[in-house]
Design an enzyme around this catalytic site. Structure first.
Site, PDB file in Angstrom:
ATOM      1  N   ASP A  75       0.852  -1.191   0.000  1.00  0.00           N
ATOM      2  CA  ASP A  75       0.000   0.000   0.000  1.00  0.00           C
ATOM      3  C   ASP A  75       0.892   1.247   0.000  1.00  0.00           C
ATOM      4  O   ASP A  75       1.917   1.308   0.675  1.00  0.00           O
ATOM      5  CB  ASP A  75      -0.912  -0.006   1.226  1.00  0.00           C
ATOM      6  N   ASN A  85     -12.827  -3.438   2.655  1.00  0.00           N
ATOM      7  CA  ASN A  85     -13.793  -2.353   2.761  1.00  0.00           C
ATOM      8  C   ASN A  85     -14.733  -2.426   1.558  1.00  0.00           C
ATOM      9  O   ASN A  85     -14.298  -2.734   0.447  1.00  0.00           O
ATOM     10  CB  ASN A  85     -13.070  -1.009   2.788  1.00  0.00           C
ATOM     11  N   GLN A 120     -14.734   2.205   1.500  1.00  0.00           N
ATOM     12  CA  GLN A 120     -13.960   1.879   0.296  1.00  0.00           C
ATOM     13  C   GLN A 120     -13.707   3.154  -0.511  1.00  0.00           C
ATOM     14  O   GLN A 120     -14.640   3.895  -0.819  1.00  0.00           O
ATOM     15  CB  GLN A 120     -14.722   0.859  -0.551  1.00  0.00           C
ATOM     16  N   HIS A 164     -10.249  -5.201  -3.273  1.00  0.00           N
ATOM     17  CA  HIS A 164      -8.908  -5.434  -2.724  1.00  0.00           C
ATOM     18  C   HIS A 164      -9.014  -5.897  -1.283  1.00  0.00           C
ATOM     19  O   HIS A 164      -9.872  -5.448  -0.537  1.00  0.00           O
ATOM     20  CB  HIS A 164      -8.028  -4.178  -2.803  1.00  0.00           C
ATOM     21  N   HIS A 222      -6.967  -5.716   2.143  1.00  0.00           N
ATOM     22  CA  HIS A 222      -5.850  -5.126   2.881  1.00  0.00           C
ATOM     23  C   HIS A 222      -5.312  -6.170   3.854  1.00  0.00           C
ATOM     24  O   HIS A 222      -6.110  -6.847   4.532  1.00  0.00           O
ATOM     25  CB  HIS A 222      -6.313  -3.970   3.775  1.00  0.00           C
TER      26      HIS A 222
END
Ligand code: 5GP
Ligand code: ZN
Length: 109
Positions: free
Chosen positions: A28, A82, A89, A95, A97
């Site tokens: 990230d 999310n 989100q 995705h 995390h």
């Protein structure tokens, strides 16, 4: 094209951790812990709500493997998806995390 699709096609760089035909994983850009990476499908799927069983399994399995490789096996980590506005989100490309390397509080705000 969404920002993660641009990462997949290579027009935006990323710090890649893993890639196969279906899945890409990268650090990230704004890490929330010593470990913070994202695992995404290469096909543009906006939210978990549209995703099918196989890709969900592949994403989660890859998240598990990379978390272990990055040293999270002993103390654990947070695996988060999310979804849409209430889920917080901000990038509408599915995705996972994985955040680790420090203790995290619960519940979220
Ligand atoms: P969300 O809020 O949608 O669950 O999470 C989106 C995540 O994508 C955020 O943690 C944000 O830091 C990350 N992100 C946004 N743009 C980029 C980018 O261009 N490169 C990388 N590596 N991460 C990004
Ligand atoms: Zn996309």
């Amino acid at each position: 094209m969404c920002i993660f699709c641009k990462i997949i096609e290579g027009s935006i760089p990323c710090q890649k951790l893993y890639e196969d035909e279906e899945v890409l994983a990268f650090h990230d850009v704004s890490p929330q812990g010593p470990v913070h990476f994202l695992v995404i499908p290469k096909r543009h799927i906006p939210h978990i709500l549209e995703a099918e069983q196989d890709i969900l399994g592949n994403l989660l399995f890859r998240a598990q493997k990379i978390a272990g490789a990055l040293g999270c096996a002993e103390k654990g980590a947070r695996f988060v998806i999310n979804c849409k506005a209430d889920g917080g989100q901000t990038v509408d490309h599915l995705h996972i995390h994985v955040i680790g390397g420090r203790p995290l509080s619960w519940p979220p705000g």
